[in-house]
Design an enzyme around this catalytic site. Structure first.
Site, mmCIF file in Angstrom:
data_model
loop_
_atom_site.group_PDB
_atom_site.id
_atom_site.type_symbol
_atom_site.label_atom_id
_atom_site.label_comp_id
_atom_site.label_asym_id
_atom_site.label_seq_id
_atom_site.Cartn_x
_atom_site.Cartn_y
_atom_site.Cartn_z
ATOM 1 N N HIS A 19 3.273 -2.811 -1.924
ATOM 2 C CA HIS A 19 3.648 -1.737 -0.998
ATOM 3 C C HIS A 19 3.530 -0.379 -1.684
ATOM 4 C CE1 HIS A 19 6.373 -5.000 0.913
ATOM 5 N NE2 HIS A 19 5.381 -4.789 1.764
ATOM 6 N N LYS A 43 14.040 -12.805 10.896
ATOM 7 C CA LYS A 43 15.192 -13.567 11.401
ATOM 8 C C LYS A 43 16.278 -13.677 10.332
ATOM 9 C CE LYS A 43 13.611 -16.116 15.337
ATOM 10 N NZ LYS A 43 12.120 -16.154 15.233
ATOM 11 N N ARG A 92 -4.581 -7.533 2.563
ATOM 12 C CA ARG A 92 -4.696 -8.297 1.315
ATOM 13 C C ARG A 92 -5.886 -9.233 1.341
ATOM 14 N NH1 ARG A 92 1.536 -9.489 1.710
ATOM 15 N NH2 ARG A 92 0.827 -9.156 3.827
HETATM 16 P P1 ADP Z 1 5.226 -7.182 7.737
HETATM 17 O O1 ADP Z 1 6.499 -7.952 7.785
HETATM 18 O O2 ADP Z 1 4.990 -6.239 8.868
HETATM 19 O O3 ADP Z 1 4.007 -7.970 7.333
HETATM 20 P P2 ADP Z 1 5.488 -6.319 5.038
HETATM 21 O O4 ADP Z 1 6.730 -5.630 4.592
HETATM 22 O O5 ADP Z 1 5.250 -7.671 4.549
HETATM 23 O O6 ADP Z 1 5.476 -6.181 6.587
HETATM 24 O O7 ADP Z 1 4.217 -5.420 4.687
HETATM 25 C C1 ADP Z 1 4.026 -4.174 5.274
HETATM 26 C C2 ADP Z 1 2.583 -3.795 5.138
HETATM 27 O O8 ADP Z 1 2.216 -3.792 3.774
HETATM 28 C C3 ADP Z 1 1.603 -4.738 5.816
HETATM 29 O O9 ADP Z 1 0.542 -3.973 6.332
HETATM 30 C C4 ADP Z 1 1.111 -5.614 4.704
HETATM 31 O O10 ADP Z 1 -0.199 -6.100 4.949
HETATM 32 C C5 ADP Z 1 1.085 -4.612 3.565
HETATM 33 N N1 ADP Z 1 1.188 -5.242 2.255
HETATM 34 C C6 ADP Z 1 2.147 -6.069 1.814
HETATM 35 N N2 ADP Z 1 1.887 -6.489 0.561
HETATM 36 C C7 ADP Z 1 0.729 -5.899 0.196
HETATM 37 C C8 ADP Z 1 -0.093 -5.937 -0.972
HETATM 38 N N3 ADP Z 1 0.227 -6.698 -2.017
HETATM 39 N N4 ADP Z 1 -1.225 -5.192 -0.980
HETATM 40 C C9 ADP Z 1 -1.543 -4.462 0.105
HETATM 41 N N5 ADP Z 1 -0.847 -4.396 1.216
HETATM 42 C C10 ADP Z 1 0.277 -5.100 1.281
#
Ligand code: ADP
Length: 164
Positions: A19, A43, A92
């Site tokens: 992130h 959830k 990813r």
């Molecule tokens: P969600 O629950 O909406 O998937 P996340 O908190 O898991 O949200 O992730 C938010 C955003 O960050 C999403 O667009 C996800 O694809 C991106 N993201 C998460 N981990 C990575 C990573 N390692 N590299 C690039 N983008 C990421």
């Protein structure tokens, strides 16, 4: 000149270095980035809404042009309310693409002005997900390098490391 604002929505349970890299890259494209923790969605989150927001704030301390916020309900409504130019999402793997493609199209149906910008992750981050971090930490594994240090500290409180 009009400032360009992007919203980076997600669950952030917890924030990872994946992130963080997306946020820093988005800051090169936009004047302001709002990291928005979604209130609906998970959830059984590991971290509460407040914890997830506080950890993001701590991890982003001293980084200019970033704000941490939360939103409830439809993303398109929040985007409109904040008068944002675009939503940032990270990609990813191909597996992310299908879901993101579907979401972006659904959002554009709800609001024709909706625009999403996808940033592809680098080889150092493509395998990092919040779920993977939660699993590794819950089994007593080392998550240093995967998450900001404040997140590592809080994970250790929830899941003390196994000795030996
Ligand atoms: P969600 O629950 O909406 O998937 P996340 O908190 O898991 O949200 O992730 C938010 C955003 O960050 C999403 O667009 C996800 O694809 C991106 N993201 C998460 N981990 C990575 C990573 N390692 N590299 C690039 N983008 C990421």
């Amino acid at each position: 000149m009009k400032q360009r604002l992007a919203i980076y929505p997600g669950s952030f349970d917890p924030a990872t270095n994946g992130h963080m890299t997306i946020i820093h890259r988005a800051l090169r494209l936009f004047d302001h980035v709002v990291v928005a923790v979604a209130r609906n969605g998970l959830k059984n989150p590991l971290f509460t809404m407040d914890e997830r927001q506080e950890l993001l704030k701590e991890a982003l301390k001293g980084v200019p042009r970033v704000e941490v916020d939360s939103f409830e309900g439809l993303l398109v409504d929040y985007v409109r309310r904040r008068k944002a130019n675009a939503v940032i999402r990270g990609l990813r793997a191909v597996s992310d693409f299908e879901y993101e493609f579907q979401m972006a199209n659904a959002n554009r149906k709800l609001d024709p002005n909706f625009e999403a910008v996808f940033l592809m992750t680098g080889e150092d981050y493509f395998y990092i997900s919040s779920q993977m971090v939660r699993e590794v930490a819950s089994l007593g594994g080392d998550v240093s390098g995967l998450v900001p240090t404040c997140v590592q500290r809080e994970l250790l409180k929830k899941f003390p490391r196994k000795e030996g």
